[in-house]
Design an enzyme around this catalytic site. Structure first.
Site: not given
Ligand code: LLP
Length: 416
Positions: A237, A270, A272-273, A309, A313, A339, A368
């Site tokens: 997150g 964890e 990601g982004r 995105r 969003y 379209c 994403y």
């Molecule tokens: N851990 C869990 C349990 C999660 O559900 C997620 C993301 C992460 C880690 C990684 O989160 P991050 O560090 O990437 O924020 N498609 C959306 C984001 C969906 C995230 C879902 N879960 C977007 O494009 O903003």
């Protein structure tokens, strides 16, 4: 947002010394380009921030599971966070040690759990009593005793887009504090599991460190009576800046606030982004320009099928031209060919005068982006390029119409 890896050199947008127009000339558009150097920089930044907590970093594969990036992150020493058997399979294919994979997700199927058990996955993050029972049964059948973290829903509404907030009680995610306590009390009923941790993830692109601190405190309060439950997976997150105006907390801010709380705890994160978003751009070409309803529409060959995105969003990704950044800029709606009116890449991008063939970069698109791309309108998904060292290479080729047909069967084909 531009950064150290994506910048203008001699008025042409470059990625780590390579002019992006050279890559677009060779590969065509739409096209994703990633900077290996920026991914590594992000790994180091997170690692430094969370070093005082001794945190183990698990890359959240859902952000971008491109094989070359997964390998790069494995080589950088990260574990992985998977939410499907498909992601586990991808990580294993990339040579990730299964013991360093955590398996999360609110709806794991029996087949997925069995696959993960057989693979020797390190941790299961469990989100319901039914799932715990099923995992215990399947582990027992295999003579295994995997580690389990119970996912707590702390009842905290994170400041982020409603689609990606997960810590409030109206959301499908996790177990309430009362449920987690009850399951910890009755751990003996699950003899094939080592229920030894709590998992808490309240959302993505988190705007406020205080909410994460509150979530961690809630998890610690639930675990307090159980002295052997001292592993805390605090999820991902960590936010990134998509525009110059974005004010978001840095990884350091999270780590500084959490360090005093987490002494004596084993910590997993964890992200990601925060690892890949600003390491990627989507390159598109202008097809047509028109004025309509007092607005300038730039119609490009990139669309919501490549980067969802903005449509899903209302996310804002800055868009910049590959050439001539100095020209005067006025607002434009940047769209694709799909379209529907949701097909926007930007609702008000500040761009110079543009014409057919000009190319644009949609910034901060490494997370994403490709991961959520689709074949809607039977569009082929874009190729991906990795810039590494002084060179670059295609890490995924453009899909073809044959690729799209490959899975389909039409029994009547060829019959009259
Ligand atoms: N851990 C869990 C349990 C999660 O559900 C997620 C993301 C992460 C880690 C990684 O989160 P991050 O560090 O990437 O924020 N498609 C959306 C984001 C969906 C995230 C879902 N879960 C977007 O494009 O903003």
């Amino acid at each position: 947002m531009l950064n150290d890896s994506f910048y203008y050199g001699d008025s042409a947008l470059c990625c780590d010394g390579v002019p992006l127009s050279a890559i677009a000339d060779a590969v065509g558009t739409p096209l994703y380009v990633y900077s290996a150097a920026r991914v590594r920089h992000n790994v180091e930044r997170l690692r430094r921030a969370f070093a005082p907590l001794g945190a183990s970093i698990h890359y959240s594969l859902k952000a971008n599971a491109s094989l070359a990036l997964v390998r790069l992150l494995r080589d950088a020493g990260l574990g992985m966070d998977a939410v499907s058997a498909g992601e586990i399979a991808r990580a294993l294919h990339a040579g990730v040690d299964p013991a360093r994979i955590v398996f999360a997700g609110v709806g794991k199927t029996a087949a997925e759990i069995a696959f993960a058990l057989d693979a020797g996955i390190g941790w299961f993050n469990v989100e319901s009593r039914d799932e715990l029972r099923l995992l215990d049964t399947l582990a027992g059948e295999r003579g295994l005793r995997p580690q389990v973290a119970l996912r707590l829903n702390p009842g905290i509404r994170a400041q982020t887009h409603e689609h990606i907030a997960t810590g409030h009680l109206g959301a499908k995610f996790g177990l309430t504090a009362a449920e987690v306590s009850a399951l910890l009390d009755e751990r003996g009923a699950y003899p094939h599991l080592r229920v030894a941790g709590i998992h808490v993830h309240i959302g993505s692109q988190l705007g406020d460190v205080a909410e994460t601190v509150a979530a961690v405190r809630a998890a610690q309060a639930v675990a307090a009576p159980y002295v052997d439950v001292r592993t805390l997976n605090i999820g991902g997150g960590f936010p990134v800046r998509y525009t110059e105006d974005d004010q978001v907390p840095a990884p350091d801010d999270f780590a500084r606030a959490l360090t005093p709380l987490l002494e004596g705890w084993r910590v997993l994160i964890e992200p990601g982004r925060a690892l890949v978003a600003d390491a990627g751009v989507l390159l598109v070409s202008v097809l047509y320009v028109k004025e309509q309803g007092g607005r300038r529409f730039i119609i490009t060959d990139g669309s919501m099928t490549d980067l969802l995105r903005p449509a899903l969003y209302g996310a804002v990704h800055e868009i910049v031209p590959l050439d001539h950044p100095a020209a005067e800029r006025t607002p434009a709606v940047v769209t694709g060919p799909v379209c529907e009116s949701a097909d926007v890449l930007h609702r008000a991008a500040l761009l110079p005068p543009l014409g057919a063939g000009d190319r644009l970069a949609v910034l901060t698109a490494g997370a994403y982006g490709m991961a959520m791309a689709s074949n809607y309108n039977l569009r082929t998904r874009p190729p991906e390029v990795l810039v590494e060292g002084a060179g670059w290479r295609v890490i995924r080729r453009r899909e073809t119409w044959d690729d799209l047909l490959r899975l389909e069967q039409d029994e009547s084909a060829g019959r009259s």
